[in-house]
Structure formats: C-alpha cells, structure tokens
Write an enzyme that holds these catalytic residues in place. Structure first.
Site, short mmCIF file in Angstrom:
data_model
loop_
_atom_site.label_atom_id
_atom_site.label_comp_id
_atom_site.label_asym_id
_atom_site.label_seq_id
_atom_site.Cartn_x
_atom_site.Cartn_y
_atom_site.Cartn_z
CE LYS A 52 -2.78 11.37 -2.98
NZ LYS A 52 -1.56 11.15 -3.74
CB THR A 55 -1.63 6.77 -3.37
OG1 THR A 55 -0.71 7.02 -2.31
CG2 THR A 55 -2.09 5.33 -3.33
CD GLU A 105 0.48 11.02 -5.92
OE1 GLU A 105 -0.21 11.65 -5.10
OE2 GLU A 105 0.99 9.91 -5.66
#
Length: 135
Positions: A52, A55, A105
C-alpha cells in the site's frame, strides 16, 4: 538600588529556567511525539510490506506536502507503527480513480471506491497522498 537588584535576580532566574527548558525540549519531543497520520489497522501489514503506497483522504488531510516525514499510527488505538515520507499529494475525484490507484491501495477498483465512500460518504473531492515507508 534595592529594587534594581531584585529585578536583576529575577531576570537571572528566568534566564536559568529558560536554559533548563531548552535542554529538556529534545527529551520532551522524544517522549511525547504524536502521530501525524493514522490508518485503519487492517492496512498496517500492507503498508509495512510496501503493498500500500498511497492513501486517499479528504480536505482535512490535504495539507501534507512532498518531503514531509510523518509518524504513522493505527486509527483504532493510535499506536505508532512506522514512519513514512510523503512523495506527492494530488487532488482527485472518485470518478477519476483508476486501476493503478487500486493497485497502489492493494485492492480492486470497485472495492477502493466502496471503501472511500464508506469513510467519506458526502465528499466529492479527495487527495491522493503517495508515500514510502522509511527504514
């Protein structure tokens, strides 16, 4: 003369206190650091593994800029778990999200849109914060 003497003593005392506080500041910063950004606990492993790398946040967290070093905590308990560097921040709307955003993500595009809508049900403009975990 008597008053001048007491004023000078008070000034010296304040200077001494100021010096002591300046010596203690680094210690206070180390023991009382707060997290700059939080993530849901379910994302912690993906962040730490580098899966990831972005954000997506609302305007309240759009103030970050490239080069910022952020302490990261879990949303649920605010427990620190890593430090990240912000690489860039860019505005985006939900309809402009791509498969590439979903990959960054570590989820599918439909899931990403659903997660964002669950977290921010009335927002239309978002900010993609791209980051890397620091060693």
């Amino acid at each position: 003369m008597y008053e001048v003497y007491h004023i000078e003593r008070l000034q010296n005392a304040f200077e001494d206190i100021d010096k002591l506080l300046k010596k203690k500041q680094p210690l206070l910063r180390k023991t009382m650091q707060s997290n700059n950004i939080t993530f849901y606990q379910r994302f912690e492993a993906d962040i730490l593994a580098g899966r990831k790398t972005i954000t997506i946040r609302d305007k309240s967290e759009s103030h970050f800029k490239a080069g910022d070093i952020l302490r990261v905590g879990r949303f649920e308990d605010n427990q620190y778990f890593c430090t990240i560097e912000v690489l860039n921040v860019s505005p985006i709307t939900l309809d402009k999200l791509t498969e590439q955003h979903a990959v960054q993500e570590n989820m599918g595009l439909d899931e990403l849109k659903e997660v964002i809508q669950d977290i921010y049900p009335i927002e239309e403009l978002f900010y993609v914060i791209r980051f890397c975990v620091l060693p």
